[in-house]
Design a protein around this motif. Structure first.
Motif, PDB file in Angstrom:
ATOM      1  N   GLY A  68       0.813  -1.210   0.000  1.00 46.37           N
ATOM      2  CA  GLY A  68       0.000   0.000   0.000  1.00 46.37           C
ATOM      3  C   GLY A  68       0.845   1.258   0.000  1.00 46.37           C
ATOM      4  N   ASP A  69       0.406   2.245   0.767  1.00 52.31           N
ATOM      5  CA  ASP A  69       1.094   3.533   0.769  1.00 52.31           C
ATOM      6  C   ASP A  69       2.443   3.420   1.487  1.00 52.31           C
ATOM      7  OD1 ASP A  69      -0.488   3.075   3.114  1.00 52.31           O
ATOM      8  OD2 ASP A  69      -0.022   5.106   3.749  1.00 52.31           O
ATOM      9  N   SER A 103       5.809   8.790  -3.838  1.00 54.37           N
ATOM     10  CA  SER A 103       4.470   9.401  -3.847  1.00 54.37           C
ATOM     11  C   SER A 103       3.893   9.413  -5.251  1.00 54.37           C
ATOM     12  CB  SER A 103       4.537  10.821  -3.295  1.00 54.37           C
ATOM     13  OG  SER A 103       4.869  10.826  -1.926  1.00 54.37           O
ATOM     14  N   TYR A 161       2.993   5.800  -6.348  1.00 55.11           N
ATOM     15  CA  TYR A 161       1.801   5.272  -5.684  1.00 55.11           C
ATOM     16  C   TYR A 161       0.543   5.949  -6.212  1.00 55.11           C
ATOM     17  CZ  TYR A 161      -1.235   3.429  -2.045  1.00 55.11           C
ATOM     18  OH  TYR A 161      -2.247   2.785  -1.381  1.00 55.11           O
ATOM     19  N   ALA A 162       0.651   7.207  -6.623  1.00 54.21           N
ATOM     20  CA  ALA A 162      -0.496   7.895  -7.219  1.00 54.21           C
ATOM     21  C   ALA A 162      -0.929   7.209  -8.509  1.00 54.21           C
ATOM     22  CB  ALA A 162      -0.148   9.354  -7.489  1.00 54.21           C
ATOM     23  N   ARG A 171      -2.858   4.152  -7.494  1.00 53.96           N
ATOM     24  CA  ARG A 171      -4.209   4.511  -7.034  1.00 53.96           C
ATOM     25  C   ARG A 171      -5.115   4.831  -8.221  1.00 53.96           C
ATOM     26  NH1 ARG A 171      -1.558   7.742  -3.174  1.00 53.96           N
ATOM     27  NH2 ARG A 171      -2.250   9.599  -4.317  1.00 53.96           N
ATOM     28  N   GLU A 172      -4.561   5.459  -9.229  1.00 52.95           N
ATOM     29  CA  GLU A 172      -5.353   5.762 -10.425  1.00 52.95           C
ATOM     30  C   GLU A 172      -5.819   4.474 -11.103  1.00 52.95           C
ATOM     31  OE1 GLU A 172      -2.993   8.213 -12.929  1.00 52.95           O
ATOM     32  OE2 GLU A 172      -3.019   9.943 -11.565  1.00 52.95           O
ATOM     33  N   HIS A 173      -4.955   3.482 -11.113  1.00 50.45           N
ATOM     34  CA  HIS A 173      -5.346   2.195 -11.692  1.00 50.45           C
ATOM     35  C   HIS A 173      -6.540   1.620 -10.941  1.00 50.45           C
ATOM     36  CE1 HIS A 173      -5.364  -1.986 -12.920  1.00 50.45           C
ATOM     37  NE2 HIS A 173      -5.140  -2.354 -11.669  1.00 50.45           N
ATOM     38  N   PHE A 174      -6.461   1.588  -9.622  1.00 54.27           N
ATOM     39  CA  PHE A 174      -7.562   1.025  -8.839  1.00 54.27           C
ATOM     40  C   PHE A 174      -8.832   1.865  -8.978  1.00 54.27           C
ATOM     41  CE2 PHE A 174      -4.059  -1.017  -6.358  1.00 54.27           C
ATOM     42  CZ  PHE A 174      -4.429  -2.320  -6.640  1.00 54.27           C
ATOM     43  N   ALA A 175      -8.683   3.180  -9.027  1.00 52.37           N
ATOM     44  CA  ALA A 175      -9.854   4.047  -9.183  1.00 52.37           C
ATOM     45  C   ALA A 175     -10.546   3.792 -10.521  1.00 52.37           C
ATOM     46  CB  ALA A 175      -9.439   5.509  -9.078  1.00 52.37           C
TER      47      ALA A 175
END
Length: 262
Positions: free
Chosen positions: A117-118, A127, A130-131, A134-138
């Motif tokens: 995770g983060d 950072s 990881y962004a 997160r975009e992939h999961f969103a």
């Protein structure tokens, strides 16, 4: 066989003779992800695979439980004093956490594509990476069609897979839809989590990451290797998040060296 644990049971299999090796699954997968690994590894080791709770043929969790106690129960069921732990993705996190809590029960950890995770106190590069994750999961979280969800997810994580192995990993995600749709897992590890305690691990650790994996996973591999005493880092350029499938030969050499095999 099935192993009784508090408030549930775990599905497990064992094959081969020799030093004990436990294979720990990636998230949204079950022990079938190791179908191409077990045959060669069982040629010189006693290989244990099992389904984590909420996946495969193991029971669903109804209350919080310890992931580390579950793994200890698997070792106990097969009378294993100490084993080599080989974990991919979330399985790498569990393996490192178990080695932290029970160093006397772990001979070596192979942590491939560790997912945590983060980042604690992230660097600018961490950072930014990881962004992207997160975009992939969103982008897939609202996908109602589980087949489409799995295809898009594995397309990102398994960018180097051939078509049969891509279909395998997509199929495993679909088969483990229950876990994917959980609001959150009830499983717990260390407190604070192992990602904050890498410097306390005393077990030998071989860190593995694929050149086609997410940048965040590659940075996690560097962090694990640099903060865990005595750890080594191997980057497999042609591998992705699932090196046992996308780069089986170099993955085999790393695992065999950890086991003390051939």
């Amino acid at each position: 066989m099935f192993i009784d644990v508090e408030d549930g049971y775990l599905h497990a299999q064992i094959r081969g003779e020799g030093p004990d090796v436990v294979l720990l699954n990636a998230g949204a997968a079950d022990l079938r992800m190791w179908d191409s690994t077990v045959p060669w590894l069982a040629g010189f080791a006693r290989v244990i695979t099992f389904d984590h709770r909420d996946m495969g043929l193991s029971s669903h969790a109804t209350r919080p439980y310890s992931e580390l106690d579950d793994l200890a129960a698997v070792l106990d069921a097969f009378a294993v004093d100490a084993a080599v732990l080989v974990g991919v993705s979330d399985g790498a996190r569990r393996a490192l956490a178990f080695a932290h809590r029970y160093p006397q029960r772990v001979r070596h950890v192979v942590a491939a594509g560790g997912a945590f995770g983060d980042f604690p106190d992230p660097s600018p590069a961490e950072s930014a990476a990881y962004a992207v994750m997160r975009e992939h999961f969103a982008g897939i979280i609202g996908e109602a069609d589980i087949h489409a969800y799995a295809a898009r997810d594995i397309g990102a994580w398994g960018a180097a897979l051939d078509e049969p192995d891509r279909r395998l990993m997509v199929g495993l995600q679909v088969a483990n839809t229950y876990w994917i749709r959980l609001p959150e897992s009830l499983g717990t590890e260390l407190d604070p989590p192992v990602k904050h305690r890498l410097h306390e691990i005393t077990t030998p650790v071989s860190v593995v990451v694929g050149g086609h994996d997410f940048a965040a996973t590659q940075l996690w591999a560097e962090r694990i290797a640099s903060r865990t005493p005595g750890a080594t880092l191997t980057v497999i350029p042609r591998a992705d998040h699932f090196p046992m499938l996308s780069a089986p030969d170099p993955f085999r050499r790393i695992v065999a060296a950890a086991v003390g095999g051939r």
